[in-house]
Design a protein around this motif. Structure first.
Motif, PDB file in Angstrom:
ATOM      1  N   GLY A  69       0.799  -1.222   0.000  1.00 45.97           N
ATOM      2  CA  GLY A  69       0.000   0.000   0.000  1.00 45.97           C
ATOM      3  C   GLY A  69       0.829   1.268   0.000  1.00 45.97           C
ATOM      4  O   GLY A  69       0.327   2.338  -0.343  1.00 45.97           O
ATOM      5  N   LEU A  70       2.102   1.152   0.386  1.00 45.79           N
ATOM      6  CA  LEU A  70       3.005   2.305   0.319  1.00 45.79           C
ATOM      7  C   LEU A  70       4.044   2.142  -0.799  1.00 45.79           C
ATOM      8  O   LEU A  70       5.072   2.813  -0.819  1.00 45.79           O
ATOM      9  N   GLY A  71       3.737   1.221  -1.713  1.00 50.81           N
ATOM     10  CA  GLY A  71       4.554   1.105  -2.918  1.00 50.81           C
ATOM     11  C   GLY A  71       5.870   0.380  -2.762  1.00 50.81           C
ATOM     12  O   GLY A  71       6.736   0.458  -3.638  1.00 50.81           O
ATOM     13  N   VAL A  72       6.050  -0.353  -1.642  1.00 54.38           N
ATOM     14  CA  VAL A  72       7.300  -1.093  -1.438  1.00 54.38           C
ATOM     15  C   VAL A  72       7.180  -2.455  -2.116  1.00 54.38           C
ATOM     16  O   VAL A  72       6.309  -3.262  -1.776  1.00 54.38           O
ATOM     17  N   GLU A  73       8.040  -2.706  -3.086  1.00 52.76           N
ATOM     18  CA  GLU A  73       7.955  -3.947  -3.866  1.00 52.76           C
ATOM     19  C   GLU A  73       9.071  -4.926  -3.535  1.00 52.76           C
ATOM     20  O   GLU A  73       8.862  -6.133  -3.522  1.00 52.76           O
ATOM     21  N   GLU A  74      10.268  -4.399  -3.279  1.00 54.95           N
ATOM     22  CA  GLU A  74      11.404  -5.278  -2.981  1.00 54.95           C
ATOM     23  C   GLU A  74      11.649  -5.297  -1.477  1.00 54.95           C
ATOM     24  O   GLU A  74      11.890  -4.257  -0.866  1.00 54.95           O
ATOM     25  N   VAL A  75      11.578  -6.496  -0.902  1.00 59.34           N
ATOM     26  CA  VAL A  75      11.766  -6.650   0.544  1.00 59.34           C
ATOM     27  C   VAL A  75      12.939  -7.595   0.792  1.00 59.34           C
ATOM     28  O   VAL A  75      12.882  -8.774   0.471  1.00 59.34           O
ATOM     29  N   GLN A  76      14.007  -7.029   1.374  1.00 64.31           N
ATOM     30  CA  GLN A  76      15.157  -7.866   1.719  1.00 64.31           C
ATOM     31  C   GLN A  76      15.038  -8.361   3.155  1.00 64.31           C
ATOM     32  O   GLN A  76      15.136  -9.554   3.417  1.00 64.31           O
ATOM     33  N   TYR A  77      14.812  -7.431   4.062  1.00 61.90           N
ATOM     34  CA  TYR A  77      14.605  -7.784   5.466  1.00 61.90           C
ATOM     35  C   TYR A  77      13.243  -7.248   5.901  1.00 61.90           C
ATOM     36  O   TYR A  77      12.793  -6.212   5.434  1.00 61.90           O
ATOM     37  N   SER A  78      12.611  -7.959   6.810  1.00 59.41           N
ATOM     38  CA  SER A  78      11.224  -7.625   7.146  1.00 59.41           C
ATOM     39  C   SER A  78      10.959  -7.789   8.639  1.00 59.41           C
ATOM     40  O   SER A  78      11.864  -8.069   9.429  1.00 59.41           O
TER      41      SER A  78
ATOM     42  N   SER B 193       6.100   8.537   0.998  1.00 59.44           N
ATOM     43  CA  SER B 193       5.340   9.441   1.871  1.00 59.44           C
ATOM     44  C   SER B 193       6.298  10.278   2.703  1.00 59.44           C
ATOM     45  O   SER B 193       7.240   9.734   3.292  1.00 59.44           O
ATOM     46  N   PRO B 194       6.077  11.584   2.786  1.00 58.00           N
ATOM     47  CA  PRO B 194       6.985  12.458   3.541  1.00 58.00           C
ATOM     48  C   PRO B 194       7.122  12.015   4.997  1.00 58.00           C
ATOM     49  O   PRO B 194       6.120  11.747   5.671  1.00 58.00           O
ATOM     50  N   ASN B 195       8.370  11.900   5.464  1.00 62.50           N
ATOM     51  CA  ASN B 195       8.698  11.603   6.864  1.00 62.50           C
ATOM     52  C   ASN B 195       8.246  10.216   7.334  1.00 62.50           C
ATOM     53  O   ASN B 195       8.172   9.971   8.538  1.00 62.50           O
ATOM     54  N   VAL B 196       7.934   9.310   6.403  1.00 55.20           N
ATOM     55  CA  VAL B 196       7.468   7.975   6.786  1.00 55.20           C
ATOM     56  C   VAL B 196       8.437   6.904   6.288  1.00 55.20           C
ATOM     57  O   VAL B 196       8.695   6.796   5.087  1.00 55.20           O
ATOM     58  N   ASP B 197       8.978   6.118   7.210  1.00 58.04           N
ATOM     59  CA  ASP B 197       9.755   4.925   6.897  1.00 58.04           C
ATOM     60  C   ASP B 197       8.899   3.697   7.186  1.00 58.04           C
ATOM     61  O   ASP B 197       7.870   3.785   7.860  1.00 58.04           O
TER      62      ASP B 197
ATOM     63  N   ALA C  47      -6.474   4.060  -3.604  1.00 57.97           N
ATOM     64  CA  ALA C  47      -5.090   4.478  -3.322  1.00 57.97           C
ATOM     65  C   ALA C  47      -4.085   3.324  -3.192  1.00 57.97           C
ATOM     66  O   ALA C  47      -2.995   3.399  -3.774  1.00 57.97           O
ATOM     67  N   PRO C  48      -4.410   2.224  -2.439  1.00 54.76           N
ATOM     68  CA  PRO C  48      -3.411   1.159  -2.282  1.00 54.76           C
ATOM     69  C   PRO C  48      -2.988   0.511  -3.598  1.00 54.76           C
ATOM     70  O   PRO C  48      -1.841   0.065  -3.729  1.00 54.76           O
ATOM     71  N   SER C  49      -3.892   0.458  -4.573  1.00 53.18           N
ATOM     72  CA  SER C  49      -3.536  -0.181  -5.850  1.00 53.18           C
ATOM     73  C   SER C  49      -2.500   0.642  -6.616  1.00 53.18           C
ATOM     74  O   SER C  49      -1.856   0.132  -7.534  1.00 53.18           O
ATOM     75  N   PHE C  50      -2.336   1.908  -6.225  1.00 55.73           N
ATOM     76  CA  PHE C  50      -1.312   2.752  -6.823  1.00 55.73           C
ATOM     77  C   PHE C  50      -0.073   2.863  -5.925  1.00 55.73           C
ATOM     78  O   PHE C  50       0.852   3.611  -6.218  1.00 55.73           O
ATOM     79  N   GLY C  51      -0.079   2.109  -4.804  1.00 55.90           N
ATOM     80  CA  GLY C  51       1.054   2.140  -3.885  1.00 55.90           C
ATOM     81  C   GLY C  51       1.224   3.466  -3.192  1.00 55.90           C
ATOM     82  O   GLY C  51       2.344   3.897  -2.906  1.00 55.90           O
ATOM     83  N   GLU C  52       0.100   4.139  -2.912  1.00 54.68           N
ATOM     84  CA  GLU C  52       0.159   5.461  -2.294  1.00 54.68           C
ATOM     85  C   GLU C  52      -0.819   5.554  -1.130  1.00 54.68           C
ATOM     86  O   GLU C  52      -1.843   4.871  -1.097  1.00 54.68           O
TER      87      GLU C  52
ATOM     88  N   ILE D 278      -3.624   7.818   0.924  1.00 57.83           N
ATOM     89  CA  ILE D 278      -4.693   8.681   0.402  1.00 57.83           C
ATOM     90  C   ILE D 278      -4.230  10.129   0.310  1.00 57.83           C
ATOM     91  O   ILE D 278      -4.663  10.877  -0.569  1.00 57.83           O
ATOM     92  N   LEU D 279      -3.293  10.523   1.160  1.00 57.81           N
ATOM     93  CA  LEU D 279      -2.815  11.912   1.122  1.00 57.81           C
ATOM     94  C   LEU D 279      -1.957  12.182  -0.110  1.00 57.81           C
ATOM     95  O   LEU D 279      -1.920  13.302  -0.605  1.00 57.81           O
ATOM     96  N   SER D 280      -1.259  11.157  -0.590  1.00 56.32           N
ATOM     97  CA  SER D 280      -0.478  11.302  -1.818  1.00 56.32           C
ATOM     98  C   SER D 280      -1.372  11.143  -3.044  1.00 56.32           C
ATOM     99  O   SER D 280      -1.200  11.833  -4.047  1.00 56.32           O
ATOM    100  N   TYR D 281      -2.343  10.239  -2.936  1.00 52.87           N
ATOM    101  CA  TYR D 281      -3.188   9.893  -4.084  1.00 52.87           C
ATOM    102  C   TYR D 281      -4.210  10.982  -4.394  1.00 52.87           C
ATOM    103  O   TYR D 281      -4.398  11.369  -5.543  1.00 52.87           O
ATOM    104  N   ASP D 282      -4.879  11.487  -3.371  1.00 50.05           N
ATOM    105  CA  ASP D 282      -5.877  12.540  -3.566  1.00 50.05           C
ATOM    106  C   ASP D 282      -6.030  13.322  -2.264  1.00 50.05           C
ATOM    107  O   ASP D 282      -6.858  13.000  -1.418  1.00 50.05           O
ATOM    108  N   ALA D 283      -5.206  14.351  -2.121  1.00 49.28           N
ATOM    109  CA  ALA D 283      -5.133  15.107  -0.866  1.00 49.28           C
ATOM    110  C   ALA D 283      -6.419  15.866  -0.551  1.00 49.28           C
ATOM    111  O   ALA D 283      -6.629  16.272   0.587  1.00 49.28           O
ATOM    112  N   GLU D 284      -7.275  16.049  -1.565  1.00 46.63           N
ATOM    113  CA  GLU D 284      -8.507  16.802  -1.346  1.00 46.63           C
ATOM    114  C   GLU D 284      -9.720  15.906  -1.109  1.00 46.63           C
ATOM    115  O   GLU D 284     -10.835  16.402  -0.911  1.00 46.63           O
ATOM    116  N   SER D 285      -9.515  14.602  -1.133  1.00 47.60           N
ATOM    117  CA  SER D 285     -10.632  13.676  -0.941  1.00 47.60           C
ATOM    118  C   SER D 285     -11.101  13.686   0.508  1.00 47.60           C
ATOM    119  O   SER D 285     -10.380  14.111   1.416  1.00 47.60           O
TER     120      SER D 285
END
Length: 257
Positions: free
Chosen positions: A48-57, A77-81, A220-225, A227-234
């Motif tokens: 949902g946040l667009g992370v596709e390659e996972v080495q460690y989890s 996403s700004p300030n989000v790890d 939004a999750p299908s775009f890996g974003e 909701i604030l990145s996908y449509d901030a005015e929704s």
């Protein structure tokens, strides 16, 4: 030092991952440094946040096989790890059973990195198994999403009993951050009845913010974003920002006390 918040409900489809991802993103937009931990083998928060390659989890954290800092990945996403999840996490439920202090694996791992963040959000699996108990043992508080649909309160008693057990045995400081009403449709009498029922049973626990049904939230999750990145005015973006502000206000009040 980070406030650690678990997002938990053993019922599936209640907006748990949606809440974890978008609360984290909203706190990030409000200039808080946030770490999202995907503790669900389905890894929906990860994708949902667009992370596709996972080495460690999260699996490596629970197995104590990799330093937590090496499991952290950046997101768009700004300030989000994020510490992502992987299907391997299913095995952790079995592999931890024979280990000493198995309920404290996540807590011990997060102690090494929690000074680097303002908030750590844990997206729990839809179960009350050992992984979820690890998350609740590590957490300072828990957000419980409840959908505004039939059987909304079904299973809530069991979850509250699990939280009480964790408080009694593993984490006496665990608090309930709040009950979050999700999937609200004001046109439906049932939705309004559920809101009234939850507020009458748990008047002190329910967030003022209610998350409405929103097509953009589902997309939004299908775009890996988020909701604030996908449509901030929704409507969904506005409501999760309101939730983040409510969480910040509550925690500022606690600090003042």
């Amino acid at each position: 030092m980070a406030k650690i918040i678990g997002v938990a409900n053993q019922k599936g489809g209640v907006g748990k991952t949606t809440t974890a991802v978008n609360l984290a993103a909203a706190l990030g937009v409000l200039e808080k440094k946030v770490l999202l931990i995907d503790a669900d083998p389905q890894a929906n928060a990860t994708s949902g946040l667009g992370v596709e390659e996972v080495q460690y989890s999260t699996y490596n954290i629970l197995e104590n096989s990799i330093e937590p800092i090496k499991c952290i990945q950046k997101t768009t996403s700004p300030n989000v790890d994020i510490i992502p999840s992987h299907i391997d996490l299913v095995a952790a439920e079995i592999e931890l059973v024979d280990k000493d202090n198995r309920e404290y694996m996540m807590k011990n791992a997060l102690s090494e990195i929690k000074d680097d963040y303002d908030f750590i959000i844990i997206d729990c699996a839809p179960s009350l198994g050992l992984i979820t108990v690890n998350a609740l043992t590590a957490a300072d508080a828990v957000v419980i999403p409840i959908q505004c649909e039939y059987f909304a309160l079904e299973g809530l008693g069991k979850l509250l009993n699990t939280i009480k057990t964790v408080q009694n045995i593993h984490n006496e400081n665990l608090d309930i951050e709040g009950l979050l009403l999700t999937m609200y449709d004001p046109r439906l009498r049932l939705s309004n009845q559920v809101v009234e029922e939850v507020k009458s049973h748990f008047p002190e626990m329910v967030f003022d913010t209610i998350i409405s049904r929103n097509v953009r939230l589902s997309e939004a999750p299908s775009f890996g974003e988020s909701i604030l990145s996908y449509d901030a005015e929704s409507k969904g973006a506005v409501q999760y920002l309101q939730l983040a502000e409510e969480v910040l206000m509550k925690n500022e009040q606690l600090i003042k006390k």
